[in-house]
Design a protein around this motif. Structure first.
Motif, PDB file in Angstrom:
ATOM      1  N   LEU A  55       0.461   8.122   5.883  1.00  0.00           N
ATOM      2  CA  LEU A  55       0.477   7.524   4.801  1.00  0.00           C
ATOM      3  C   LEU A  55      -1.183   7.445   4.310  1.00  0.00           C
ATOM      4  N   HIS A  56      -2.300   7.483   4.912  1.00  0.00           N
ATOM      5  CA  HIS A  56      -3.231   7.822   4.083  1.00  0.00           C
ATOM      6  C   HIS A  56      -3.229   9.885   4.337  1.00  0.00           C
TER       7      HIS A  56
ATOM      8  N   LEU B  75       7.040   6.880   5.548  1.00  0.00           N
ATOM      9  CA  LEU B  75       5.300   6.652   6.038  1.00  0.00           C
ATOM     10  C   LEU B  75       6.083   4.703   6.330  1.00  0.00           C
ATOM     11  N   THR B  76       6.357   4.207   6.302  1.00  0.00           N
ATOM     12  CA  THR B  76       6.793   2.979   6.651  1.00  0.00           C
ATOM     13  C   THR B  76       7.002   2.640   8.059  1.00  0.00           C
ATOM     14  N   GLN B  77       7.044   3.596   8.070  1.00  0.00           N
ATOM     15  CA  GLN B  77       6.403   3.155  10.342  1.00  0.00           C
ATOM     16  C   GLN B  77       5.341   3.709  10.448  1.00  0.00           C
ATOM     17  N   ASN B  78       4.703   4.776   9.782  1.00  0.00           N
ATOM     18  CA  ASN B  78       3.121   4.908  10.139  1.00  0.00           C
ATOM     19  C   ASN B  78       2.087   4.954   8.987  1.00  0.00           C
ATOM     20  N   GLU B  79       0.890   4.152   9.560  1.00  0.00           N
ATOM     21  CA  GLU B  79      -0.351   3.609   8.025  1.00  0.00           C
ATOM     22  C   GLU B  79      -1.010   5.089   8.234  1.00  0.00           C
ATOM     23  N   ASP B  80      -0.835   5.969   9.136  1.00  0.00           N
ATOM     24  CA  ASP B  80      -1.921   6.449   9.394  1.00  0.00           C
ATOM     25  C   ASP B  80      -1.321   8.147   9.092  1.00  0.00           C
TER      26      ASP B  80
ATOM     27  N   MET C 103       0.699  -1.488   0.225  1.00  0.00           N
ATOM     28  CA  MET C 103      -0.152  -0.003   0.122  1.00  0.00           C
ATOM     29  C   MET C 103       0.787   0.827  -0.374  1.00  0.00           C
ATOM     30  N   ILE C 104       1.998   1.056   0.503  1.00  0.00           N
ATOM     31  CA  ILE C 104       3.159   2.365   0.811  1.00  0.00           C
ATOM     32  C   ILE C 104       3.372   3.176  -0.952  1.00  0.00           C
TER      33      ILE C 104
ATOM     34  N   SER D 191       9.916   6.170   0.770  1.00  0.00           N
ATOM     35  CA  SER D 191       9.605   4.609   0.905  1.00  0.00           C
ATOM     36  C   SER D 191      10.731   3.363   1.328  1.00  0.00           C
TER      37      SER D 191
ATOM     38  N   GLU E 107       0.353  12.157  16.005  1.00  0.00           N
ATOM     39  CA  GLU E 107       2.017  10.872  15.286  1.00  0.00           C
ATOM     40  C   GLU E 107       3.161  10.843  15.302  1.00  0.00           C
TER      41      GLU E 107
END
Length: 221
Positions: A119-120, A112-117, A1-2, A162, A46
């Motif tokens: 990414l959104h 972004l590899t460490q935080n999905e929020d 997804m990233i 990423s 975050e």
């Protein structure tokens, strides 16, 4: 997804630019405000606690460095990152704009590899930026091939950031400082969006609603 979602955001932004005028669409301006509020909230909720949790005293310096870097990049890009659009028909390939947006996108891809929020937040932010950028390119008369080249390079830079983080272990040693730079970039971009997205710099009920919605959604996620 990233890797996929940032690419999808650029495609969506391009499609939007074909059917609406970002500079005059109320709905688009509300989306821009929502993206700014969401990105700012994710940064505060975050990223900031994460970089300060290690107790490194130099984190603040890198945050301010990120803010200054973004100011310089916007001198080159004319503020596309936060909703500014300047039409031109010179026919010249906007190389400085590409370099500015590419560096911005490369850096934002790193955490972004460490935080999905996050990414959104980046994806939501990237959609209106891509729409504004696509509209500018379509009016610049540089040709379809150059437009595709520009948007392709712009689209892959965030996933490339990423990928670098995932594949080069030595970068992990500097992750806290790179993330701090990204925080500075996000703070400048998101706050500028919130203060400039309305006419005459005033809030209305619709904008206030989407800003509050962006903050609440970021908190809940």
């Amino acid at each position: 997804m990233i890797y996929f979602l940032p690419l999808l955001a650029v495609i969506i932004g391009f499609v939007i630019s074909l059917y609406i005028k970002p500079s005059s669409s109320t709905g688009f301006q509300l989306l821009l405000s929502f993206s700014g509020a969401f990105l700012l909230s994710v940064t505060v909720f975050e990223l900031l606690p994460e970089v300060y949790s290690g107790g490194n005293e130099r984190v603040g310096l890198f945050i301010m460095a990120g803010l200054l870097i973004q100011i310089f990049l916007e001198f080159l890009s004319k503020g596309v990152e936060h909703g500014h659009m300047h039409h031109g028909k010179s026919g010249k390939f906007p190389l400085l704009l590409l370099l500015s947006l590419s560096l911005h996108s490369l850096l934002e891809g790193f955490p972004l590899t460490q935080n999905e929020d996050l990414l959104h937040g980046v994806v939501i932010h990237k959609i209106p930026v891509a729409a504004i950028l696509s509209t500018f390119l379509l009016h610049s008369k540089i040709g379809k091939a150059k437009i595709i080249l520009f948007l392709t390079l712009f689209a892959i830079m965030t996933p490339f950031g990423s990928w670098l983080h995932n594949n080069f272990e030595f970068l992990e040693e500097y992750a806290i400082f790179i993330n701090a730079v990204v925080i500075g970039i996000f703070l400048h971009v998101s706050t500028t969006i919130l203060f400039e997205a309305s006419k005459n710099h005033t809030f209305n009920a619709s904008k206030l609603g989407v800003v509050i919605g962006g903050i609440i959604l970021a908190y809940l996620l």
